[in-house]
Write a protein that holds these residues in place. Structure first.
Motif, PDB file in Angstrom:
ATOM      1  N   PRO A  29       0.807  -1.218  -0.075  1.00 26.61           N
ATOM      2  CA  PRO A  29       0.060   0.136   0.199  1.00 26.61           C
ATOM      3  C   PRO A  29       0.862   1.546  -0.008  1.00 26.61           C
ATOM      4  CG  PRO A  29      -0.218  -1.246   1.993  1.00 26.61           C
ATOM      5  CD  PRO A  29       0.600  -2.040   0.931  1.00 26.61           C
ATOM      6  N   ARG A  30       2.047   1.193   0.554  1.00 34.10           N
ATOM      7  CA  ARG A  30       2.920   2.192   0.443  1.00 34.10           C
ATOM      8  C   ARG A  30       3.270   2.768  -0.653  1.00 34.10           C
ATOM      9  NH1 ARG A  30       2.850  -0.723   4.672  1.00 34.10           N
ATOM     10  NH2 ARG A  30       4.278  -2.184   3.664  1.00 34.10           N
ATOM     11  N   GLN A  49       1.810   2.252  -3.624  1.00 37.65           N
ATOM     12  CA  GLN A  49       0.728   2.529  -4.398  1.00 37.65           C
ATOM     13  C   GLN A  49       0.435   3.917  -4.046  1.00 37.65           C
ATOM     14  OE1 GLN A  49      -2.477  -0.346  -3.755  1.00 37.65           O
ATOM     15  NE2 GLN A  49      -1.111  -2.094  -4.007  1.00 37.65           N
ATOM     16  N   GLN A  50       0.552   4.235  -2.728  1.00 33.40           N
ATOM     17  CA  GLN A  50       0.396   5.646  -2.327  1.00 33.40           C
ATOM     18  C   GLN A  50       1.506   6.683  -2.727  1.00 33.40           C
ATOM     19  OE1 GLN A  50       1.314   6.307   1.812  1.00 33.40           O
ATOM     20  NE2 GLN A  50       0.005   8.115   2.120  1.00 33.40           N
ATOM     21  N   THR A 107       0.702   7.344  -6.450  1.00 33.76           N
ATOM     22  CA  THR A 107      -0.649   8.116  -6.603  1.00 33.76           C
ATOM     23  C   THR A 107      -0.061   9.588  -6.356  1.00 33.76           C
ATOM     24  OG1 THR A 107      -2.030   6.324  -6.007  1.00 33.76           O
ATOM     25  CG2 THR A 107      -2.757   8.575  -5.558  1.00 33.76           C
ATOM     26  N   LEU A 108       0.709   9.828  -5.055  1.00 33.61           N
ATOM     27  CA  LEU A 108       1.259  11.220  -4.821  1.00 33.61           C
ATOM     28  C   LEU A 108       1.888  11.673  -5.795  1.00 33.61           C
ATOM     29  CD1 LEU A 108       1.619  10.476  -0.924  1.00 33.61           C
ATOM     30  CD2 LEU A 108       0.069  11.864  -1.883  1.00 33.61           C
TER      31      LEU A 108
END
Length: 190
Positions: free
Chosen positions: A15-16, A18-19, A22-23
């Motif tokens: 998830p990190r 992916q985050q 996205t950022l």
């Protein structure tokens, strides 16, 4: 004006990661494949991270999309601290990191068609000494079982225990975004 990249595939359930993509404003989809993450004996930490990222990339047959694979390794005095297998293993790793300096290496592989390129980044992390009670608190509240070295720099450990870093912060999270952005441009000739 930001650079427009072609469709990207992130081959990671993190998830990190992916985050972070996205950022970065990147358009991507997550696609996972099972890959053997073992590596040959005798490799240095940076070589291990790159080797595993490249093995993950070989599982994909990408034509137009650019596939991004990554692997993060925590090394303490030459010892590789992977993801903990259980609570006792996490306690052992975090106790080793207490009051010490360690390195985080993230290997990244970019693949598009027949074109493959790998690179890595390295960050030094300095931790203050912590008690066994603090280690237990961390494990109970932050579930570090999916993290190399048993900790996340973006949570309590990073906020309270990490005294300073030398290098990329996002590299410790699992993806050196500054370097990735530049390497994507180079890889695509943008």
């Amino acid at each position: 004006m930001a650079i427009t990249f072609p469709p990207l595939i992130l081959a990671s359930k993190s998830p990190r990661r992916q985050q972070l993509l996205t950022l970065m404003g990147l358009n991507f989809e997550v696609l996972l494949k099972d890959v053997d993450e073992s590596y040959p004996e005798g490799l240095e930490p940076a070589e291990i991270a790159v080797y595993i990222a490249a093995q993950k990339a070989k599982a994909f047959d990408a034509a137009e999309e650019v596939v991004i694979t990554a692997d993060t390794i925590v090394a303490l005095n030459g010892e590789i601290l992977g993801k903990p297998t259980d609570r006792a293993h996490a306690q052992e790793m975090l106790a080793k990191l207490s009051g010490s300096k360690h390195e985080v290496y993230t290997g990244v592989t970019l693949v598009q068609g027949d074109k493959v390129y790998s690179f890595y980044d390295r960050t030094e992390v300095y931790c203050k000494p912590v008690t066994s009670e603090e280690i237990d608190f961390y494990i109970d509240h932050y579930q570090p079982y999916d993290k190399a070295g048993s900790y996340g720099v973006q949570d309590w450990w990073g906020l309270v225990v990490v005294q300073r870093i030398e290098g990329s912060y996002t590299n410790i999270m699992g993806l050196p975004t500054e370097k990735l952005y530049q390497e994507l441009q180079n890889f695509l000739g943008l």
